[in-house]
Design a protein around this motif. Sequence first.
Motif, short mmCIF file in Angstrom:
data_model
loop_
_atom_site.label_atom_id
_atom_site.label_comp_id
_atom_site.label_asym_id
_atom_site.label_seq_id
_atom_site.Cartn_x
_atom_site.Cartn_y
_atom_site.Cartn_z
N PRO A 253 0.81 -1.22 0.00
CA PRO A 253 0.00 0.00 0.00
C PRO A 253 0.85 1.28 0.00
O PRO A 253 0.52 2.24 -0.69
CB PRO A 253 -0.81 -0.12 1.28
CG PRO A 253 -0.91 -1.58 1.53
CD PRO A 253 0.36 -2.18 1.01
N ASP A 254 1.96 1.28 0.76
CA ASP A 254 2.79 2.48 0.81
C ASP A 254 3.43 2.78 -0.54
O ASP A 254 3.57 3.93 -0.93
CB ASP A 254 3.89 2.34 1.86
CG ASP A 254 3.32 2.44 3.26
OD1 ASP A 254 2.18 2.94 3.37
OD2 ASP A 254 4.00 2.03 4.21
N VAL A 256 2.20 2.07 -3.40
CA VAL A 256 1.18 2.62 -4.30
C VAL A 256 1.15 4.14 -4.15
O VAL A 256 1.16 4.88 -5.15
CB VAL A 256 -0.22 2.03 -3.98
CG1 VAL A 256 -1.30 2.73 -4.77
CG2 VAL A 256 -0.25 0.54 -4.28
N ASP A 257 1.18 4.62 -2.91
CA ASP A 257 1.20 6.06 -2.66
C ASP A 257 2.41 6.72 -3.32
O ASP A 257 2.30 7.74 -3.99
CB ASP A 257 1.23 6.35 -1.16
CG ASP A 257 -0.11 6.07 -0.50
OD1 ASP A 257 -1.08 5.87 -1.25
OD2 ASP A 257 -0.17 6.03 0.73
N ILE A 260 2.11 6.82 -7.12
CA ILE A 260 1.18 7.83 -7.61
C ILE A 260 1.83 9.22 -7.49
O ILE A 260 1.74 10.04 -8.39
CB ILE A 260 -0.16 7.77 -6.83
CG1 ILE A 260 -0.88 6.47 -7.19
CG2 ILE A 260 -1.03 8.96 -7.17
CD1 ILE A 260 -2.12 6.20 -6.38
N LEU B 211 -6.80 -6.37 -2.34
CA LEU B 211 -5.68 -6.52 -1.43
C LEU B 211 -5.53 -7.98 -1.04
O LEU B 211 -6.51 -8.71 -0.90
CB LEU B 211 -6.02 -5.68 -0.19
CG LEU B 211 -5.05 -5.59 0.97
CD1 LEU B 211 -3.99 -4.57 0.64
CD2 LEU B 211 -5.79 -5.18 2.22
N ASN B 216 -0.43 -8.08 3.01
CA ASN B 216 -0.54 -6.64 2.87
C ASN B 216 0.01 -6.17 1.51
O ASN B 216 0.90 -5.33 1.44
CB ASN B 216 0.19 -5.93 4.01
CG ASN B 216 -0.22 -4.48 4.11
OD1 ASN B 216 -1.33 -4.11 3.70
ND2 ASN B 216 0.66 -3.65 4.64
N GLN B 217 -0.48 -6.77 0.45
CA GLN B 217 -0.04 -6.41 -0.89
C GLN B 217 -1.26 -6.03 -1.73
O GLN B 217 -2.27 -6.74 -1.72
CB GLN B 217 0.66 -7.59 -1.55
CG GLN B 217 1.97 -7.98 -0.93
CD GLN B 217 3.12 -7.16 -1.48
OE1 GLN B 217 3.27 -7.04 -2.68
NE2 GLN B 217 3.92 -6.59 -0.60
N VAL B 218 -1.16 -4.92 -2.43
CA VAL B 218 -2.24 -4.47 -3.29
C VAL B 218 -2.12 -5.17 -4.65
O VAL B 218 -1.07 -5.16 -5.25
CB VAL B 218 -2.20 -2.94 -3.48
CG1 VAL B 218 -3.29 -2.48 -4.43
CG2 VAL B 218 -2.34 -2.25 -2.15
N CYS B 221 -5.47 -1.70 -8.20
CA CYS B 221 -5.73 -0.34 -7.74
C CYS B 221 -6.25 0.42 -8.93
O CYS B 221 -5.52 0.65 -9.89
CB CYS B 221 -4.45 0.28 -7.21
SG CYS B 221 -4.67 1.94 -6.61
N LEU B 232 -7.10 11.25 -3.26
CA LEU B 232 -6.90 9.90 -3.77
C LEU B 232 -6.16 9.04 -2.75
O LEU B 232 -6.51 7.88 -2.52
CB LEU B 232 -6.11 9.97 -5.08
CG LEU B 232 -5.77 8.64 -5.71
CD1 LEU B 232 -7.03 7.89 -6.10
CD2 LEU B 232 -4.88 8.82 -6.92
N ARG B 233 -5.16 9.64 -2.11
CA ARG B 233 -4.37 8.91 -1.13
C ARG B 233 -5.28 8.45 0.03
O ARG B 233 -5.23 7.30 0.45
CB ARG B 233 -3.25 9.81 -0.60
CG ARG B 233 -1.97 9.07 -0.23
CD ARG B 233 -0.85 10.06 0.00
NE ARG B 233 -1.21 11.06 1.00
CZ ARG B 233 -1.12 10.85 2.32
NH1 ARG B 233 -0.67 9.73 2.78
NH2 ARG B 233 -1.49 11.80 3.17
N ILE B 236 -7.67 5.64 -1.18
CA ILE B 236 -7.04 4.32 -1.29
C ILE B 236 -6.86 3.73 0.10
O ILE B 236 -7.14 2.54 0.33
CB ILE B 236 -5.69 4.43 -2.04
CG1 ILE B 236 -5.94 4.78 -3.49
CG2 ILE B 236 -4.91 3.12 -1.94
CD1 ILE B 236 -4.70 5.00 -4.31
N ARG B 237 -6.45 4.57 1.05
CA ARG B 237 -6.27 4.11 2.42
C ARG B 237 -7.58 3.55 2.99
O ARG B 237 -7.63 2.48 3.56
CB ARG B 237 -5.76 5.29 3.25
CG ARG B 237 -5.50 5.01 4.68
CD ARG B 237 -4.01 4.93 5.05
NE ARG B 237 -3.10 4.55 4.00
CZ ARG B 237 -1.89 5.07 3.85
NH1 ARG B 237 -1.49 6.01 4.65
NH2 ARG B 237 -1.09 4.64 2.91
N THR B 240 -8.61 0.32 1.43
CA THR B 240 -7.79 -0.77 1.96
C THR B 240 -8.31 -1.24 3.32
O THR B 240 -8.40 -2.44 3.58
CB THR B 240 -6.32 -0.31 2.10
OG1 THR B 240 -5.98 0.46 0.96
CG2 THR B 240 -5.38 -1.47 2.22
#
Lengths: 300, 265
Positions: A253-254, A256-257, A260, B211, B216-218, B221, B232-233, B236-237, B240
Amino acid sequence: MEVHLSDAERVFIVHGVQEGIRNDGRGASDYRPIRVETGVLSTTLGSARVRLASTDVLVGVKAEIDEIDCKQTEKKGRIRFFVDCSANATPLFAGKGGEEMAEFVSTALTDAYSNSMALDLSKLVVSTTKAWTVFVDVVVLECGGNLTDAAALGAKAALADARLANVRIKASDSEKSEIELTDDAYFDSWQLDVTAAPLLVTVNKIGWSNVVDASLQEEVCTKSALVVGVASSPAKGDLVTLVRQTGRGSLEPDSVDEMIALGVRAGNSLNRELDRILVDIGRTQMNRNELVSAAGFLSS
Amino acid sequence: MRLPASSLPLSHFTQSSSGLPSHSDRQNTANMRPFFIRANVLESAKGSAYIEMGNTKLVCSVDGPKEITVSSDSGDAYSEGILNVRVKFAVFSHQERTVSDADAHRRIGDPTELETKLAANIQDGLSPAVCLDRIPRAQIDINCTILEDQGGVLSAALICASSALADAGIDMYDLVLSSSLAVVDNDQMIVDPSTTCLADKPISGSVTVALMPSLNQVVTCEQSGACSPETLRKAIRLATECCVKLHPLVQKALVTSVRLRSRPK
């Protein structure tokens, strides 16, 4: 060109990128040399050719007057994207490979443009029942990596170059209406406002590093990538209009941020450069127009 | 029966006045639609699952691994197995029957544009979660039938298909959980929206995240529309977090199905 890498070459590239060193000496957010030309096709309303290192795309814009879909609540025109990946571009595109890639790029472009900010589609309306449908056709001449970004650059440049004729619809007694066109369709025309049109930036995850504009070799080493649509509107500032994950890998997830954020940064500088180029091109075109009119009105 | 192009379905006029509850207060993870999942619902398939997210309902079945029948273009297709996803929308799955320009000329039985797109999305989302390197030169068929589509169909399909894969006993790194949300004009977020609750709202963006919860892998997206990088950030959070919330429910469904199977008949 089809790329086959041995494990050793792969490791060399991945480790290099992780250390911040790319094969051709670029930084993580650097693009390869880009050349943009507009007005290259006489059969279209607007066209552009983009060469990004060895990636070569040709984009043509055409428009047709269509009925407005009566289900729509607000009246607006439409924009549609078509991508053609011929087998000339790379042997990988022979057969179905080209179709898949073409489908991916055209849906990415369609989705990136499908928001109210990108283009003011209400300007395409010509009468209560009719509106322009704009077709953007992308032909891939050569594929040297990072096709998506090149296609989006070409689409924006071609849309900026496009001139739509001013038309009037005369309502007549019968059901059918008449379309009236002025004699000089070139001068009596208008251009789309593309300031907030998005560009696509593919951010590749190689090892633990992120890079933009991957070369063919780097694309082979990429497990996952994010395609980020970046636009900047004067009213709303930076906008992300599309995020799409591709590839067979997964991301934290980090990261991805981070990806972007890198995409937005690279997209913004790309947008600025393209706007500058388009303004330059516009200026030289205007000079040319003046010359033409001067010649035409010599007698008066 | 094909409707003439210029007609309007009745729902066009009635939808806004329907007495459905409003979801304007949906801002946090507590307000997801009712969620139901059950694994091993079909006797004939090796693995299957049924999911409901609000009124979005679909069934997935899994067959394989078996000999490869689909042609693949990627060069290393034979060093690892592939997922072959087929999606079918039931004719009554949407409010109105729609035929797009591209679909008008297709042969009966061929997938529509929407079905092909969704199938590709499901394949991309699930491939990282399945140990495809353990089944070289083989394919796994995933069939997905959408009974009712009331929004969030990609999320529902990903969860359902990953549960069906697990139910079929196929080696996986992790389950795939997914969730979608919509960003409305003033940066307000609606979690797990249904099509009816978004019908009269100006949406500025929609986000779908898938996810693998334990790793803990996306894996997916997706965002469309226009929002600022900061919004957007956050979106997404939030998406998740919503995915993680579904984890115990899916786990429970799988455990139940294993129990039922192992019970002597």
